[in-house]
Design a protein around this motif. Structure first.
Motif, PDB file in Angstrom:
ATOM      1  N   ASP A   1       0.887  -1.258  -0.002  1.00 20.44           N
ATOM      2  CA  ASP A   1      -0.064  -0.152  -0.036  1.00 20.44           C
ATOM      3  C   ASP A   1       0.890   1.243   0.000  1.00 20.44           C
TER       4      ASP A   1
ATOM      5  N   GLU B   1       0.843   3.773   2.215  1.00 18.59           N
ATOM      6  CA  GLU B   1       1.470   4.227   3.448  1.00 18.59           C
ATOM      7  C   GLU B   1       2.800   3.469   3.801  1.00 18.59           C
ATOM      8  N   THR B   2       2.961   1.871   3.313  1.00 21.97           N
ATOM      9  CA  THR B   2       4.388   1.406   3.623  1.00 21.97           C
ATOM     10  C   THR B   2       5.155   1.955   2.635  1.00 21.97           C
TER      11      THR B   2
ATOM     12  N   SER C   1       5.330   4.831   1.359  1.00 24.19           N
ATOM     13  CA  SER C   1       5.728   6.382   1.986  1.00 24.19           C
ATOM     14  C   SER C   1       6.752   6.298   2.933  1.00 24.19           C
ATOM     15  N   ASN C   2       6.483   5.498   3.896  1.00 18.90           N
ATOM     16  CA  ASN C   2       7.239   5.290   5.004  1.00 18.90           C
ATOM     17  C   ASN C   2       8.639   4.746   4.802  1.00 18.90           C
TER      18      ASN C   2
ATOM     19  N   ASP D   1       0.684   4.747  -7.297  1.00 22.12           N
ATOM     20  CA  ASP D   1      -0.281   3.988  -6.447  1.00 22.12           C
ATOM     21  C   ASP D   1      -0.918   2.609  -7.441  1.00 22.12           C
TER      22      ASP D   1
ATOM     23  N   LYS E   1       5.651  13.796   5.975  1.00 21.29           N
ATOM     24  CA  LYS E   1       4.274  14.010   6.019  1.00 21.29           C
ATOM     25  C   LYS E   1       3.591  13.384   4.695  1.00 21.29           C
TER      26      LYS E   1
ATOM     27  N   PRO F   1       2.725   9.933   4.227  1.00 19.57           N
ATOM     28  CA  PRO F   1       1.673   9.177   4.665  1.00 19.57           C
ATOM     29  C   PRO F   1       0.341   9.716   5.109  1.00 19.57           C
ATOM     30  N   GLU F   2       0.343  10.613   6.008  1.00 19.41           N
ATOM     31  CA  GLU F   2      -0.691  11.272   6.447  1.00 19.41           C
ATOM     32  C   GLU F   2      -1.704  12.067   5.223  1.00 19.41           C
TER      33      GLU F   2
ATOM     34  N   LEU G   1      -1.297  11.489   1.802  1.00 23.59           N
ATOM     35  CA  LEU G   1      -2.084  10.465   1.096  1.00 23.59           C
ATOM     36  C   LEU G   1      -3.169   9.949   1.587  1.00 23.59           C
ATOM     37  N   ALA G   2      -3.255   9.487   3.001  1.00 20.77           N
ATOM     38  CA  ALA G   2      -4.277   9.257   3.636  1.00 20.77           C
ATOM     39  C   ALA G   2      -5.487  10.049   3.436  1.00 20.77           C
TER      40      ALA G   2
ATOM     41  N   ASP H   1      -6.918  10.108   0.173  1.00 17.94           N
ATOM     42  CA  ASP H   1      -7.749   9.121  -0.038  1.00 17.94           C
ATOM     43  C   ASP H   1      -9.150   9.202   0.587  1.00 17.94           C
TER      44      ASP H   1
END
Ligand SMILES: Cc1cc2nc3c(=O)[nH]c(=O)nc-3n(C[C@H](O)[C@H](O)[C@H](O)COP(=O)(O)OP(=O)(O)OC[C@H]3O[C@@H](n4cnc5c(N)ncnc54)[C@H](O)[C@@H]3O)c2cc1C
Length: 492
Positions: free
Chosen positions: A231, A233-234, A236-237, A256, A350, A352-353, A355-356, A359
């Motif tokens: 995903d 998030e992973t 991005s981290n 993505d 920033k 991950p947050e 992109l969330a 979404d």
């Protein structure tokens, strides 16, 4: 502009550039009403000068007649930078496309503004050099336009954006003067860095007629890796983990799930259709270094959740992966008749947050949003999919774009990473600059363009848009996605 005024102006302009290269025929000027943004506005006259001296004379004639002037190179602006919202004269550089000099010993080249970005690197290749900034549009966009927007690209993570590669400019000012700022200089300049001031000023202070650029030896080796993640998030981290590990790759691009599907359908480059996200990473340099960095980066990718790390086995595979990435915008035509692309920046941490939150906007509004972007720089390009012929959809995606830019600004980022402010974001610029900030910028602009004739209606909020205001009606608005980028031709 009334017909008599236009005819008089046309006569004066034709006396400079010749009858063939200045025209006002309504059908011919229609071709110059748009760029790669959704906006349109008709110019009164289009001029195609052949030399810097002609540009200066054209500018002087326009300034004396108080006619707005809009510089237009390849018109791949995604921010409406070339749309002549106050009508007037569009100056375009199709005839000024000469590479004037390659000075390999001093790592410099001198070009006219209409030189296509990729053509410069192609001309340098036999000498063993290249021009580093590589916008995904590099097969179409020009060095003049890149100077106008301070263009970036996948490899700007390590090497910097256009301003880091331009050492001098010859400029036509509103006064009709042809002046030089910077030049071939080596080392740091003395005095004000006026080159830096003009790069990214979007044609609002002067028009570049000659450009001195840095060139660089081709890297002996380039290694491209594709890391596959469940995903975004992973993934991005993982971007932060790579940088934290002390490795600064030449490029880190993210795609993505939706983007991967479009890209793979268009490119058949081997992007994994079941992935939630992929990172495309590149290191370059001498073989020993590249080998070591490649291995270390692959290890960090695996440790940060990659299910697979694939190394391009040869140049053909590497090119195919990049062709897929650089053709991503045109590939969106596989998913949707239209898309609206945003260009925001957030601090890398920033991602991950942010992109969330994007979404969540997609889930709330029902519009699909793809993400394909320069992850290493935190430079997001959310692509909102829609159908311009369905009533209300275009207005809705504009609101979504606005919300995304606000998110980026609130996260400590900016409302543009590389496409510029142009027409599109002149109100959003308030998210990052105060009235006082903007006032200072406006004062600087007026030093060079006291009557506000150079690309008026751009960059600054609240400027009056007269004449043929941009149309947001569906029959004029977004062109079909596959056309915006010139189909697959955008990548060469
Ligand atoms: C598919 C696609 C992918 C893209 N990818 C990227 C990317 O990776 N990175 C990126 O940064 N951008 C990207 N862009 C946006 C665009 O290509 C860049 O903004 C590019 O720099 C514009 O170059 P151009 O020659 O088309 O300039 P234009 O669009 O013609 O002009 C851009 C701006 O510069 C001004 N200008 C033009 N010529 C001059 C001049 N001689 N002197 C002064 N000002 C001038 C114009 O008035 C305008 O404000 C992409 C666009 C597309 C369609």
């Amino acid at each position: 502009m009334d017909a008599a005024t236009r005819e008089r102006l046309l006569g004066r302009l034709r006396a400079v550039v010749g009858d063939r290269y200045a025209f006002a025929d309504p059908y011919e000027v229609r071709l110059y009403q748009y760029d790669a943004s959704p906006e349109t506005a008709l110019p009164d006259v289009v001029v195609i000068p052949g030399t810097a001296a002609e540009v200066a004379q054209v500018v002087k004639i326009c300034a004396d007649a108080e006619v707005p002037i809009t510089a237009r190179s390849a018109a791949s602006s995604l921010a409406g930078g070339t749309v002549p919202v106050q009508r007037g004269v569009v100056i375009t550089f199709a005839r000024m496309d000469r590479i004037l000099e390659i000075d390999a010993d001093n790592l410099r080249a001198v070009v006219e503004p209409g030189v296509v970005n990729l053509s410069l690197s192609q001309a340098l290749r036999p000498h063993g050099y290249y021009y580093v900034p590589d916008p995904s549009s590099q097969g179409a966009c020009t060095i003049g336009g890149n100077v106008g927007t301070n263009a970036g690209g996948p490899h700007t993570l390590l090497y910097g954006v256009t301003v880091n590669h331009v050492t001098g400019l010859e400029l036509a000012l509103a006064s009709g003067e042809l002046v030089q700022v910077g030049g071939r200089k080596a080392g740091s300049a003395s005095g004000y860095d006026l080159t830096g001031l003009f790069v990214g000023s979007e044609g609002t202070m002067g028009i570049a007629t000659k450009i001195w650029v840095k060139i660089q030896p081709l890297p002996p080796v380039q290694k491209t890796l594709m890391a596959v993640y469940p995903d975004v998030e992973t993934a991005s981290n993982a971007v932060s983990a790579i940088v934290r590990s002390g490795i600064l790759p030449a490029a880190i691009e993210m795609m993505d799930k939706l983007s991967i599907q479009a890209i793979e359908a268009a490119s058949h480059a081997g992007y994994p259709l079941d992935a939630g996200a992929v990172l495309l990473l590149e290191v370059d340099g001498i073989p020993e270094l590249v080998e070591e960095l490649g291995e270390r980066m692959a290890k960090v990718c695996r440790e940060s959740g990659a299910s697979e790390v694939r190394v391009a086995k040869d140049e053909a595979e590497r090119q195919a992966l990049w062709k897929g990435r650089k053709g991503a915008f045109s590939a969106m035509g596989r998913l949707s008749p239209d898309f609206y692309v945003m260009d925001g920046v957030v601090p890398r941490t920033k991602l991950p947050e942010t992109l969330a939150k994007i979404d969540a906007i997609s889930a709330r509004t029902g519009y699909k949003i793809c993400n394909v972007f320069h992850a290493g720089d935190g430079n997001l390009h959310p692509l909102v999919l829609f159908d311009a012929f369905k009533p209300g959809q275009y207005e809705a995606v504009l609101r979504i774009g606005d919300e995304i830019l606000k998110l980026c600004a609130d996260a400590g980022g900016s409302v543009t990473g590389e496409h510029g402010i142009g027409l599109e974001k002149r109100e959003n610029i308030r998210y990052i600059f105060s009235d006082d900030d903007l006032e200072v910028m406006d004062r600087i602009r007026h030093v060079f363009d006291p009557h506000g004739l150079m690309n008026p209606g751009k960059v600054f909020p609240g400027e009056v848009v007269e004449g043929s205001a941009p149309s947001r009606a569906p029959d004029h608005a977004p062109r079909r996605a596959a056309n915006v980028a010139g189909g697959d031709e955008i990548w060469v």
